[in-house]
Motif scaffolding. Sequence first.
Motif, mmCIF file in Angstrom:
data_model
loop_
_atom_site.group_PDB
_atom_site.id
_atom_site.type_symbol
_atom_site.label_atom_id
_atom_site.label_comp_id
_atom_site.label_asym_id
_atom_site.label_seq_id
_atom_site.Cartn_x
_atom_site.Cartn_y
_atom_site.Cartn_z
ATOM 1 N N ALA A 662 13.104 8.724 -19.527
ATOM 2 C CA ALA A 662 12.305 7.499 -19.359
ATOM 3 C C ALA A 662 11.500 7.589 -18.072
ATOM 4 N N CYS A 663 10.258 7.159 -18.119
ATOM 5 C CA CYS A 663 9.336 7.363 -16.992
ATOM 6 C C CYS A 663 9.565 6.415 -15.823
ATOM 7 N N GLY A 664 10.300 5.334 -16.019
ATOM 8 C CA GLY A 664 10.510 4.380 -14.940
ATOM 9 C C GLY A 664 9.523 3.234 -14.988
ATOM 10 N N ASN A 665 9.554 2.387 -13.975
ATOM 11 C CA ASN A 665 8.676 1.218 -13.937
ATOM 12 C C ASN A 665 7.233 1.573 -13.589
ATOM 13 N N ALA A 666 7.046 2.612 -12.793
ATOM 14 C CA ALA A 666 5.693 3.049 -12.408
ATOM 15 C C ALA A 666 5.768 4.488 -11.923
ATOM 16 N N TRP A 667 4.687 5.241 -12.090
ATOM 17 C CA TRP A 667 4.672 6.633 -11.674
ATOM 18 C C TRP A 667 3.231 7.114 -11.524
ATOM 19 N N PHE A 668 3.039 8.129 -10.704
ATOM 20 C CA PHE A 668 1.730 8.769 -10.555
ATOM 21 C C PHE A 668 1.647 9.942 -11.527
ATOM 22 N N VAL A 669 0.475 10.107 -12.147
ATOM 23 C CA VAL A 669 0.283 11.224 -13.083
ATOM 24 C C VAL A 669 -0.561 12.312 -12.431
ATOM 25 N N LYS A 670 -0.377 13.530 -12.920
ATOM 26 C CA LYS A 670 -1.126 14.664 -12.384
ATOM 27 C C LYS A 670 -2.553 14.700 -12.928
ATOM 28 N N SER A 671 -2.731 14.288 -14.192
ATOM 29 C CA SER A 671 -4.049 14.443 -14.795
ATOM 30 C C SER A 671 -4.372 13.273 -15.723
ATOM 31 N N ILE A 717 5.847 5.653 -6.025
ATOM 32 C CA ILE A 717 5.526 4.245 -6.293
ATOM 33 C C ILE A 717 6.718 3.654 -7.040
ATOM 34 N N LYS A 718 7.211 2.538 -6.559
ATOM 35 C CA LYS A 718 8.402 1.956 -7.179
ATOM 36 C C LYS A 718 8.334 0.433 -7.176
ATOM 37 N N LEU A 719 9.006 -0.138 -8.132
ATOM 38 C CA LEU A 719 9.088 -1.595 -8.245
ATOM 39 C C LEU A 719 10.105 -2.115 -7.243
ATOM 40 N N VAL A 720 9.668 -3.022 -6.357
ATOM 41 C CA VAL A 720 10.567 -3.542 -5.318
ATOM 42 C C VAL A 720 10.917 -5.006 -5.544
ATOM 43 N N SER A 721 10.159 -5.698 -6.383
ATOM 44 C CA SER A 721 10.448 -7.108 -6.664
ATOM 45 C C SER A 721 9.973 -7.436 -8.062
ATOM 46 N N TYR A 722 10.837 -8.124 -8.829
ATOM 47 C CA TYR A 722 10.490 -8.437 -10.221
ATOM 48 C C TYR A 722 10.646 -9.917 -10.525
ATOM 49 N N VAL A 728 5.985 -6.648 -7.896
ATOM 50 C CA VAL A 728 5.572 -6.070 -6.611
ATOM 51 C C VAL A 728 6.045 -4.617 -6.546
ATOM 52 N N TYR A 729 5.113 -3.725 -6.206
ATOM 53 C CA TYR A 729 5.412 -2.299 -6.083
ATOM 54 C C TYR A 729 5.090 -1.845 -4.671
ATOM 55 N N GLN A 737 -4.671 8.376 -6.267
ATOM 56 C CA GLN A 737 -4.031 8.813 -7.499
ATOM 57 C C GLN A 737 -4.023 7.696 -8.542
ATOM 58 N N VAL A 738 -3.915 8.127 -9.804
ATOM 59 C CA VAL A 738 -3.781 7.176 -10.907
ATOM 60 C C VAL A 738 -2.305 6.866 -11.115
ATOM 61 N N ALA A 739 -1.976 5.601 -11.037
ATOM 62 C CA ALA A 739 -0.612 5.148 -11.285
ATOM 63 C C ALA A 739 -0.543 4.488 -12.648
ATOM 64 N N ILE A 740 0.520 4.791 -13.392
ATOM 65 C CA ILE A 740 0.772 4.156 -14.682
ATOM 66 C C ILE A 740 1.939 3.185 -14.504
ATOM 67 N N PHE A 741 1.777 1.993 -15.034
ATOM 68 C CA PHE A 741 2.821 0.972 -14.964
ATOM 69 C C PHE A 741 3.355 0.740 -16.383
ATOM 70 N N SER A 742 4.650 0.714 -16.529
ATOM 71 C CA SER A 742 5.236 0.549 -17.867
ATOM 72 C C SER A 742 5.195 -0.920 -18.282
ATOM 73 N N GLU A 743 4.041 -1.541 -18.111
ATOM 74 C CA GLU A 743 3.810 -2.944 -18.458
ATOM 75 C C GLU A 743 2.660 -3.039 -19.452
ATOM 76 N N ILE A 744 2.765 -3.995 -20.350
ATOM 77 C CA ILE A 744 1.770 -4.135 -21.411
ATOM 78 C C ILE A 744 0.453 -4.648 -20.828
ATOM 79 N N PHE A 745 -0.623 -3.983 -21.205
ATOM 80 C CA PHE A 745 -1.958 -4.365 -20.740
ATOM 81 C C PHE A 745 -2.399 -5.640 -21.450
ATOM 82 N N TYR A 746 -2.767 -6.643 -20.648
ATOM 83 C CA TYR A 746 -3.280 -7.919 -21.180
ATOM 84 C C TYR A 746 -4.161 -8.497 -20.089
ATOM 85 N N ASP A 747 -5.456 -8.370 -20.255
ATOM 86 C CA ASP A 747 -6.374 -8.713 -19.162
ATOM 87 C C ASP A 747 -6.812 -10.173 -19.165
#
Length: 823
Positions: A662-671, A717-722, A728-729, A737-747
Motif C-alpha cells: 500500500a502506498c500510504g497517505n501521500a508519496w512523491f513519484v519519480k516520474s 511527505i506524511k499525513l500529520v493531522s486528519y 495536514v501533511y 516534486q509531484v506528490a500523490i495523495f490517496s484522496e479522491i479528487f473532487y474540485d
Amino acid sequence: MNNWIKRNGGHLIVAAIFFVLTYAYFLNPIMQGKILYQGDVLQAKAMQKEIMDVKEKTGHAPLWTNQMFGGMPSYQIWAKYGKNLTTYVIDGLKGIFPNPVDTVLLYLFGAYMLFNTLGLKRWLAAAGAVAFAFSSYNFIYIEAGHANQAYAIAFFAPLVAGIIMTLRGQYILGASLTAFFLAMEIRSNHVQMTYYLVLALIILVFIELYHAIKAKTTAQFFKAIAYLSVGTIIAVLVNAGSLWTTYEYSKLTIRGKPNLKSETTAQSTGLTKDYAYLWSESPTEIFTFFIPNAYGGSSSTTMGEDSKVAKALIDKGVDPGQAQQFASQLPLYWGNKPSTVGPWYFGAVVFFFFVLGLIIIKNRIKWWLLGAVLLSVFLSFGKNLPFISDLFFDYFPLYNKFRAVESTLVIASLCFPILAFLALNEVFENPDKAYIFAKAKLAFYITGGITLLMIVLPGLVLSFKGTEHQNLINNLAQLFRGDMGAANSVAGALVEDRQTLERQDAIRTLIFIAIAFGLVWIVIKQKINTTFAAIVVLGVVLIDMWSVDKRYLKDDTFVSSDVINQAYVPREVDEFIMRDKDPNFRVMDLSLSDPFHDSHSSYFYKTVGGFHPARLRRFDEIVENQFSKSVNHDVLDMLNTKYIITADPKTGTANMQTNNTACGNAWFVKSVKYVSGADQEMQAISSFDPKNEAMIDQSFKKTVEAKTLGYDANSSIKLVSYEPEHLVYQSGSMANQVAIFSEIFYDKGWKMLIDGVEQPYYRANYVLRAATIPVGNHKVEFIFHPASYYTGENISLAGSVLLILALGGAVYTERKKTQPAKA
C-alpha cells in the motif's frame, strides 16, 4: 378561544381519531420499546459512521467522509442544513413522535387538508385521508427504510391543496401554503418523488389553462400562476443549500455524464436503461390495485402446509417435512421484478368508487386525475412499454436519473382516492338519486364483474408463470434426476398455489365492493344520513387497507434495540484492524457478496467499497474497469488499501491479510506519464507502479510543470493531522516534486494550501489528488469548504425569513377576512 374550539371541534375530533389510529397500528412495538428494523436505515447507519462520530466529538457534521468509496461528499448521506426553516420542522416532528408514527400522521393530516380543500365534508375527508394514508406502498416504503421517500410522499397532498387554493382564487393563502409545503417537499430530499409529482402537476396546469381560455378567465389564471411562481421561488430559496450541493454533486455521480468514451452512447447522461428499468411493473400487475395477491404478494410470501406443491412432492415419495420445507422456498411472486416487498394496493372500496368517479364526475379535476393516473401507470411499465418509457427516458430532462420506474405509481396512489371520494361526495350531494343509482350499478357491474372473473377463471387473464418458469422446470428436473413429468407436476402445482392465493384475495375484494355498493344503495334509499354513512365508509376502508398493510409492515418488523446494535458486532478481523492507529487507511472487504453494494464494513473502518446509489462516477468507473473481473492490486495500492479481507470458500470464515505494498497517505513519484483523455488514463492504471509513477491527463500539464521537476530519493511527505474536511501533511524535499495523495479528487470545494497560501492541485491516476510541491520543508493542507453549501445556507436563511413573512401575512389576511365588518 371557546368560539375557536366550537368552530373547529369537528376537526379536533378527526385529529384525535388520526392519532388513535396511528398509535393503535404501532401499539405493540411502541409498548414494548421496539424499533423498526429497516434494511436501508442500517445501511445508512454505516454510511454515516464517520460523520456522526465527528459530529459527536466536535459538534460539527463534516461535509466530506472517507468512510466509503475512498471518499465522497456527505450531502446525500447526512448533512445539517441549519439555516433552513424546514430542518427544524422535520426535527421537531421526529423529536415528538416515534418512528414511523410521524410519517403516518403526515400522510393523514396532509390528505385531510386536501380533501377539505376539495370541498368534502369533514368525515368524508377523514375517510379519504385514511384511504390515501394506508395505501400499501406508503407503508411498504416505511418498512423498507425509505424514510426520505415516505416523507416526500406525505407532502404530496397538502402541496396539491395549496396549488388548488391558489388556482381557485385564494391567492395569498394558497401561495403561502404552496411555498411551505413545497419547501418541506424539497427538504425531504427525494428528488425522484418530487419529479413525479411535478409531472402530474404539469397536467393539472395545462387542463386549468385550457378551461381558463374556454371560460375567458385567463387573467385570473395567470394571476394564480404568478402567485404560485413566487411561492415556488421562496421554496427553492429556503432549500438553496441542499439544492445547490445536490445539483453540483449529481453531475459527477453515476447519474451524470460518463467520462469514458467506451461507455458513452447517444443518451450518455444518467443511468443505463437496464438499470433504470430493472423494477418495471408488468402490465397485468395492475390487478394488484384491487386484488393484492394477484401476483403472489411479496417475494417472501409462502404457502401454508396445505400447498399444492407440498402435496405434489409427497405424491412423488418425498418426506412430508422436506416437501413442506422445499415448497416454502419456491417463489409465489411471479412478476418480472427482481424482488418486491409487496403489491401496489389502492383498496377494493377505493377501486369501486374510482370507477364510479370516472362515470359520474363532471368536474375538470377528473381529467387531471385520469391523465395523471394513466401517465404514472404507463411509465411504471418501463421495459414492458418501451415506446412511452423510452420517450421520457431519452428526451425528458432528469427522467433518466431515476431508477425503479414502478415508483411512478405513487401518483396513481394519490389520484385513486381523490377521484374515489369525489365520487362518493357526488353520491351524497347529487339530488338526482335515480341517476346516481344507475351509474353506481354500472360501476358495480364493471368492478364486480372483473373481480368475479378473477375468482372463476383467473387463468383466462393471468398466466401465473414468471419469466423464469421454464428454468424452474429445468432445475426441478435436475432434482428429480431428469424426470420431466415430476418437474412439470410440481411446477403446475406452484401455478395452482398462486391461483389459490389470488382467488382468496379476489373473493375478499368482491365482498368489499359489494359492501361499498350496498352503502351507496342505503344512502340513496335514505336509510342512514350522509354523516353516518361517511363514518361507516371510513371504517370499511380502514379494515380493508389495514389488513393488507399488516402483511408487510407488521409487528414482527419491529425488533428490540439489542438486535439493531448486534447488526454491527465486529468480527475478529474487524477488531484487529480497528486497533490500527493510522487515521486514514482503507480496507477491501472481499468477504461480502458484493463489497460495492454493501456498507456493512464501512461501520468499522474506511473502505474501498460501500453502498450509495449516488456514488461518484469516476470511482464507479474504477470499480467497473479495475475490480469487476479481477482485482487490480495496483489500484488497491494507490488507494492506500492496508488490509484485504477474504472469506474461506468452505467455512465462510473471514480471513485478513496485510497489504505491505500500500502506498500510504501521500508519496512523491519519480516520474509522470501524460495521457490524453479518460480512456487512456483508465488503460494506463490497469498496470503500473503507483509508488513510482503517476498517470496524469494532458490537460493538467501546465499546472504540473509550473516549476521545474526533479526527484529527491530522500524526500518525504506524511499525513500529520486528519479530519475528514481538513488534512495536514508535512513535506521535505531538495527538489520540486509531484506528490500523490490517496484522496479522491473532487474540485467542487477542496482547496490546497502550502504554508497557508492557496496553490493549485490536479487529478492523477484517474481518481486521486496530486500537486507539485516546491523544494524545502512545507506544511501542505487540504480544506473542504464548498461555496455551494455555505453560500447556499445564507440564501436558505433569507428564503426562510421570506417564508415566515409569507405565512404570517396569509394568517393576518385570513383573520382580517373573518372579522365582522364594522358599520
